[in-house]
Scaffold this motif. Structure first.
Motif, short mmCIF file in Angstrom:
data_model
loop_
_atom_site.label_atom_id
_atom_site.label_comp_id
_atom_site.label_asym_id
_atom_site.label_seq_id
_atom_site.Cartn_x
_atom_site.Cartn_y
_atom_site.Cartn_z
N UNK A 16 0.84 -1.20 0.00
CA UNK A 16 0.00 0.00 0.00
C UNK A 16 0.88 1.26 0.00
N UNK A 17 0.37 2.32 -0.62
CA UNK A 17 1.12 3.57 -0.69
C UNK A 17 1.52 4.06 0.69
N UNK A 18 2.70 4.61 0.76
CA UNK A 18 3.24 5.24 1.96
C UNK A 18 3.34 4.29 3.15
#
Length: 132
Positions: A16-18
């Motif tokens: 997942x992003x970040x």
């Protein structure tokens, strides 16, 4: 100046992003995050540490190849298992992917990994171009 570049491969799902990077190249060094055998909702290898380790080493190989490296460029692996008495299963898979001077290795038993059915997690450090 040394640069840092995130690496990816279509066969290795992105987190997942970040949250984290699956892999980074810094100069000629490659750092691969702890990989598990999960693809989507499936745990590749089922309840076999050998099968899970094979799937994980395949992911690591894809990431290494995406930056022009090979498995024998890996100089260190850290392997987390949920049952150290089954370590030979992981070692068997490791013997199938490395040759020559094997990477230095740490094997650690942990109480649990991200999901109960995940039995193995492997991270790696490599130096591009160091394989014979």
């Amino acid at each position: 100046m040394t640069t840092k570049k995130r690496i990816s491969h279509p066969q290795v799902p992105e987190p997942p992003l970040q949250t984290w990077s699956n892999g980074l190249v810094v100069g000629n060094q490659v750092f691969i995050a702890g990989m598990i055998s999960q693809v989507g909702d499936e745990i590749v290898g089922g309840d076999s540490m050998y099968g899970q380790a094979q799937a994980i080493f395949t992911k690591i190989k894809h990431l290494m190849e995406s930056v022009g490296g090979q498995m024998d460029d890996i100089v260190k692996v850290v392997i987390y298992v949920t049952d150290i008495t089954r370590r030979e299963e992981v070692w068997q898979a490791r013997r199938e992917v490395f040759s020559g001077d094997f990477p230095v290795s740490t094997l650690v038993e942990v109480a649990a990994l991200a999901r109960p059915e995940i039995l193995v997690e492997i991270e790696a450090i490599a130096i591009l171009g160091c394989a014979p």
